[in-house]
Design a protein around this motif. Structure first.
Motif, PDB file in Angstrom:
ATOM      1  N   SER A 183      91.569 -34.705  -6.538  1.00 18.43           N
ATOM      2  CA  SER A 183      90.008 -34.868  -6.760  1.00 18.43           C
ATOM      3  C   SER A 183      89.457 -33.942  -5.540  1.00 18.43           C
ATOM      4  O   SER A 183      89.846 -33.766  -4.520  1.00 18.43           O
ATOM      5  N   PRO A 184      88.024 -33.839  -5.925  1.00 19.79           N
ATOM      6  CA  PRO A 184      87.426 -32.887  -5.002  1.00 19.79           C
ATOM      7  C   PRO A 184      87.381 -33.335  -3.441  1.00 19.79           C
ATOM      8  O   PRO A 184      87.421 -32.887  -2.477  1.00 19.79           O
ATOM      9  N   GLN A 185      87.056 -34.855  -3.180  1.00 20.29           N
ATOM     10  CA  GLN A 185      87.106 -35.495  -1.966  1.00 20.29           C
ATOM     11  C   GLN A 185      88.539 -35.312  -1.376  1.00 20.29           C
ATOM     12  O   GLN A 185      88.065 -35.051  -0.244  1.00 20.29           O
ATOM     13  N   PRO A 245      77.257 -32.461  10.375  1.00 20.81           N
ATOM     14  CA  PRO A 245      77.100 -33.852  10.940  1.00 20.81           C
ATOM     15  C   PRO A 245      77.524 -34.845  10.130  1.00 20.81           C
ATOM     16  O   PRO A 245      77.871 -35.859  10.644  1.00 20.81           O
ATOM     17  N   ALA A 246      77.145 -34.681   8.665  1.00 20.77           N
ATOM     18  CA  ALA A 246      77.336 -36.037   8.042  1.00 20.77           C
ATOM     19  C   ALA A 246      78.358 -35.684   6.937  1.00 20.77           C
ATOM     20  O   ALA A 246      78.238 -34.703   6.129  1.00 20.77           O
ATOM     21  N   PRO A 247      79.482 -36.600   6.578  1.00 19.48           N
ATOM     22  CA  PRO A 247      80.342 -36.596   5.636  1.00 19.48           C
ATOM     23  C   PRO A 247      79.439 -36.744   4.342  1.00 19.48           C
ATOM     24  O   PRO A 247      78.359 -37.404   4.164  1.00 19.48           O
ATOM     25  N   VAL A 248      80.252 -36.365   3.084  1.00 17.15           N
ATOM     26  CA  VAL A 248      79.759 -36.919   1.871  1.00 17.15           C
ATOM     27  C   VAL A 248      79.714 -38.281   1.755  1.00 17.15           C
ATOM     28  O   VAL A 248      80.700 -38.910   1.894  1.00 17.15           O
ATOM     29  N   PRO A 249      78.240 -38.992   1.322  1.00 17.54           N
ATOM     30  CA  PRO A 249      78.347 -40.524   1.029  1.00 17.54           C
ATOM     31  C   PRO A 249      79.380 -40.701   0.128  1.00 17.54           C
ATOM     32  O   PRO A 249      79.571 -40.316  -0.961  1.00 17.54           O
ATOM     33  N   PRO A 250      80.042 -41.978   0.165  1.00 21.71           N
ATOM     34  CA  PRO A 250      80.965 -42.472  -0.738  1.00 21.71           C
ATOM     35  C   PRO A 250      80.509 -42.522  -2.220  1.00 21.71           C
ATOM     36  O   PRO A 250      79.292 -43.118  -2.243  1.00 21.71           O
ATOM     37  N   LEU A 251      81.015 -42.502  -3.130  1.00 17.95           N
ATOM     38  CA  LEU A 251      80.289 -42.715  -4.505  1.00 17.95           C
ATOM     39  C   LEU A 251      80.344 -44.081  -4.861  1.00 17.95           C
ATOM     40  O   LEU A 251      80.969 -44.970  -4.087  1.00 17.95           O
ATOM     41  N   PRO A 252      79.389 -44.654  -5.734  1.00 13.69           N
ATOM     42  CA  PRO A 252      79.397 -45.922  -6.053  1.00 13.69           C
ATOM     43  C   PRO A 252      80.864 -46.280  -6.948  1.00 13.69           C
ATOM     44  O   PRO A 252      81.477 -45.399  -7.364  1.00 13.69           O
ATOM     45  N   SER A 253      81.102 -47.662  -6.851  1.00 15.86           N
ATOM     46  CA  SER A 253      82.519 -48.123  -7.393  1.00 15.86           C
ATOM     47  C   SER A 253      82.482 -48.526  -8.692  1.00 15.86           C
ATOM     48  O   SER A 253      82.243 -49.559  -9.046  1.00 15.86           O
ATOM     49  N   PRO A 254      82.431 -47.801  -9.847  1.00 18.86           N
ATOM     50  CA  PRO A 254      82.271 -48.134 -11.295  1.00 18.86           C
ATOM     51  C   PRO A 254      83.691 -48.913 -11.492  1.00 18.86           C
ATOM     52  O   PRO A 254      84.689 -48.511 -10.802  1.00 18.86           O
ATOM     53  N   PRO A 255      83.663 -49.326 -12.728  1.00 17.83           N
ATOM     54  CA  PRO A 255      84.972 -49.868 -13.150  1.00 17.83           C
ATOM     55  C   PRO A 255      86.074 -48.734 -13.379  1.00 17.83           C
ATOM     56  O   PRO A 255      85.482 -47.681 -13.369  1.00 17.83           O
ATOM     57  N   PRO A 256      87.238 -48.926 -13.364  1.00 19.73           N
ATOM     58  CA  PRO A 256      88.294 -48.208 -13.313  1.00 19.73           C
ATOM     59  C   PRO A 256      88.158 -47.008 -14.490  1.00 19.73           C
ATOM     60  O   PRO A 256      88.345 -45.971 -14.388  1.00 19.73           O
TER      61      PRO A 256
END
Length: 428
Positions: free
Chosen positions: A298-300, A2-13
């Motif tokens: 990437s795994p995503q 029912p729920a996708p993986v929540p997006p990860l925080p956006s750290p610096p590149p």
């Protein structure tokens, strides 16, 4: 799902966990270390399949024991339940006591507890010893996986986490054959195989270095406003990954558990044919893990494809008119599983700092083995609702397709957000 993986925080590149700088480790010491970690990760698989061929002999031996009909099969399944329930607690111990120390101690206990049925005459005592084997397995699996995350970084770490899946699939087949061969000497004989961990424990103590937080340059970034002591555990991101892992484990083990029954429903009773079909599907898991390793995505990005292949495989099995098409469906399903499992594990690792890695790995491992334990129960419930086993797999095909679609939408949103971020920065 029912729920996708929540997006990860956006750290610096420079700190993005999916694309860390590669710190390649090589040399003879590295190969020995990797061999020991892979061997440790295979020990829980040994516990899951080694005694399966001798269960009928155990039933005959304990025919007069109260509750033997339930307790003998439980001797096979209860380690997985113990592992599923206790792996998160093992993860806490890993972070507090140290990975290497707990791994060595657990490997010794694994040998002691695993060989206990050689000396025990009570069926209840044997089942209790098997439950304790699951406790040792929880610590071994969590420590081995955590140490891979500690020792390696970047794509090299992803490759070795995928290698765990390959080794597990190959060892499952090998241990099943070993258990069957040893069973010719009596139902107790396969339990001698647990003693092999007494050879691994001193080698682990001697050749596995003690990991240090400073060794990892690819940690998720910690900001100045979020010092290490106050940094919260990434519950939200990891919860989504663990939920997907639980569901993915059910999808993966369904074919492994039900293949013989599906073929039997089509009139295939030859153990040789069933074994060949099962071997083909197991080989597809290995191929999927190799594809994940070589492709460099990437795994995503892999997850929608992995769940989509799994769902497609179930659909082919559901509609299969003959055993050949059914086997093709199983291969497609297992190819997706071979991509899915390392994708989920590397995704979980990418969300964890060194100080959290044991706890996070324990939660992931517990989710995976809980899915393994509940898989037959889920299939039984779906079969009861759908009328036949094939229809039950059709329902799993639908669930897998929904998960693939949800993950695909989530991946598309991430790409859209990443593309718009530079525009917002320029506008600012």
């Amino acid at each position: 799902m029912p729920a996708p993986v929540p997006p990860l925080p956006s750290p610096p590149p420079a700190a993005v966990a999916d694309t860390p700088s590669e710190h390649t480790v090589s040399g003879p010491g590295h190969r020995l270390r990797l061999t020991l970690l892979m061997a440790g990760a295979c020990l829980p698989i040994l516990g899951a399949v080694l005694i399966a061929p001798v269960l009928p002999q155990m039933e005959d031996h304990f025919a007069g024991a109260p509750g033997a009909d339930a307790l003998v099969p439980m001797a096979l399944t209860i380690p997985a339940l113990s592992l599923a329930l206790l792996a998160p607690f093992a993860g806490v111990l890993v972070d507090r006591l140290g990975r290497k120390r707990l791994l060595v101690v657990s490997t010794v206990l694994y040998a002691v507890l695993g060989t206990a049925p050689l000396w025990l005459d009570s069926l209840g005592a044997i089942v209790a010893s098997r439950a304790l084997v699951g406790v040792a397995e929880a610590a071994i699996m969590t420590c081995s996986t955590t140490l891979i995350g500690d020792y390696y970084s970047g794509r090299q770490r992803d490759r070795y986490l995928a290698m765990q899946t390959m080794c597990a699939s190959i060892s499952a087949t090998a241990f099943f054959v070993l258990g069957g061969a040893a069973g010719s000497a009596g139902w107790r004989a396969p339990f001698w195989a647990y003693a092999v961990s007494l050879l691994l424990a001193p080698a682990m103590a001697a050749f596995l270095p003690q990991p240090r937080p400073a060794d990892r340059a690819d940690e998720p970034a910690t900001t100045a406003a979020e010092p290490m002591a106050e940094r919260p555990f990434p519950w939200r991101a990891l919860a989504g990954t663990c939920a997907l892992t639980l569901f993915g484990a059910v999808l993966f083990y369904t074919v492994q558990v039900e293949m013989a029954f599906l073929l039997d429903d089509m009139g295939v009773s030859s153990s040789g044919v069933i074994g060949l079909a099962t071997a083909c599907s197991s080989a597809a898991v290995v191929i999927g893990a190799v594809v994940f390793t070589k492709a460099g995505r990437s795994p995503q990005a892999w997850l929608p494809t992995a769940f989509g292949l799994s769902a497609l495989g179930f659909a082919v099995i559901w509609l299969a008119p003959d055993p050949v098409v059914l086997t093709i469906g199983a291969v497609i399903n297992c190819l997706g599983s071979g991509i899915m499992l390392p994708s989920l594990l590397t995704l979980a690792m990418s969300q964890l700092h060194y100080a959290d890695r044991g706890r996070g790995t324990g939660l992931w491992t517990g989710s995976f083995f809980l899915g393994q334990f509940i898989c037959p129960l889920v299939v039984l419930a779906l079969t009861s609702a759908a009328g036949t086993l094939a229809n039950a797999l059709g329902m799993l095909a639908l669930a897998g397709a929904v998960a693939a679609a949800a993950l695909g939408l989530a991946a598309r949103r991430r790409r859209t957000g990443a593309a718009s971020e530079p525009i917002r920065q320029m506008a600012g």
